[in-house]
Design an enzyme around this catalytic site. Structure first.
Site, PDB file in Angstrom:
ATOM      1  NE  ARG A  50      -3.938   2.050   2.242  1.00 52.89           N
ATOM      2  CZ  ARG A  50      -4.729   2.445   3.228  1.00 52.89           C
ATOM      3  NH1 ARG A  50      -4.564   1.947   4.429  1.00 52.89           N
ATOM      4  NH2 ARG A  50      -5.678   3.316   3.011  1.00 52.89           N
ATOM      5  CD  GLU A  92       3.923   2.615   5.604  1.00 56.30           C
ATOM      6  OE1 GLU A  92       4.245   3.729   5.145  1.00 56.30           O
ATOM      7  OE2 GLU A  92       4.199   1.540   5.032  1.00 56.30           O
ATOM      8  NE  ARG A  94      -2.767  -1.561  12.604  1.00 58.04           N
ATOM      9  CZ  ARG A  94      -2.319  -2.819  12.657  1.00 58.04           C
ATOM     10  NH1 ARG A  94      -2.040  -3.364  13.827  1.00 58.04           N
ATOM     11  NH2 ARG A  94      -2.153  -3.510  11.569  1.00 58.04           N
TER      12      ARG A  94
END
Length: 291
Positions: A50, A92, A94
């Site tokens: 992502r 990532e 969070r």
């Protein structure tokens, strides 16, 4: 190469971890600890599938973290020769939201993982949560195959999606950069993009689709009248003319000494038909072919 290295899977790990930091978790035969790790010691994974995190979703998660903390630990692996001690395997979003919320630490599960297993777990987490845009998903599949040596069958087992789904997803990587950007930005749907991937000029068609706000059905009609790319599996132009085809048949016949016929199909595929008139002739033909 070890694949599917997390053992029982991400969901099982999450059930074991729960929402309690600073505990010790047994996964298979390995006991690993969930600890509070300073954010300054953590770095992003360069192969994280992502790439896009919107400001609105990070702000919303940051507000939740300020009020409730990070309820689910992220997964890290130790690294060396980096400006940080740990690299993010999963979580990532969070991590970024915690920074935005003004936190200095985050609960994390630390596990020794190979590059292959790191990519695998990151992909599973994002696909399961439907966090990836179509281009990110396609790129992740490509990386697993090209960087980690995964086969298509490996990815099918790993992700739990069909072979045709994975193939169709990876077709997006064949599109020009301009069209890929349109898909990433949400200007062009993955369905539209897959439809025009077989054409000679997908960039022109993509712009026409966006400008005219064409449906997928309209796009399919447009594609049928468009010139196909020579790289397309459905490219229909015969690459061998009739005279050359006849010459090839004659060459094969002269070597094997049997009537030969070549039949071309769409996309350059086809069949070679060899005829024989007796069992003895068949045995002789087999000997010549296998020799």
């Amino acid at each position: 190469m070890a694949k599917f290295g997390l053992g029982r899977g991400l969901d099982d790990l999450e059930k074991e971890i729960g929402t309690v930091p600073d505990i010790s978790v047994l996964t298979g035969t390995e006991r690993i600890a969930v600890k509070q790790i300073p954010l300054s010691q953590i770095g992003a994974n360069p192969d994280q599938p992502r790439k896009t995190f919107t400001d609105s979703e990070l702000a919303e998660l940051a507000a939740s973290i300020r009020e409730n903390g990070v309820l689910q630990p992220i997964i890290l692996r130790p690294v060396v020769a980096r400006p940080y001690m740990y690299e993010i395997v999963a979580g990532e979003r969070r991590f970024r939201a915690s920074k935005l919320a003004g936190k200095t630490e985050i609960p994390a599960l630390i596990k020794q993982l190979s590059d292959e297993n790191t990519m695998e777990i990151a992909l599973i987490e994002n696909v399961q949560r439907e966090n990836l845009n179509p281009m990110e998903e396609a790129c992740a599949y490509k990386n697993l195959m090209h960087k980690c040596g995964y086969t298509l069958a490996d990815i099918v087992r790993l992700i739990g999606k069909s072979e045709s789904y994975i193939r169709n997803s990876m077709r997006l990587m064949e599109l020009p950069d301009a069209v890929q950007t349109m898909v990433k930005n949400g200007d062009l749907s993955a369905s539209h993009a897959r439809a025009i991937a077989v054409t000679e000029n997908p960039t022109k068609l993509a712009q026409e689709i966006v400008n005219k706000k064409l449906t997928v059905a309209d796009t399919d009609k447009l594609v049928k009248s468009a010139k196909r790319s020579k790289k397309s599996r459905s490219y229909t132009t015969h690459t061998i003319d009739a005279n050359k085809l006849s010459a090839i048949e004659s060459d094969i016949k002269s070597v094997l000494n049997v009537p030969t016929k070549i039949i071309e199909k769409r996309g350059g595929a086809g069949r070679i038909i060899l005829e024989y008139s007796s069992r003895i002739e068949l045995e002789e033909l087999v000997k010549k072919i296998t020799k």
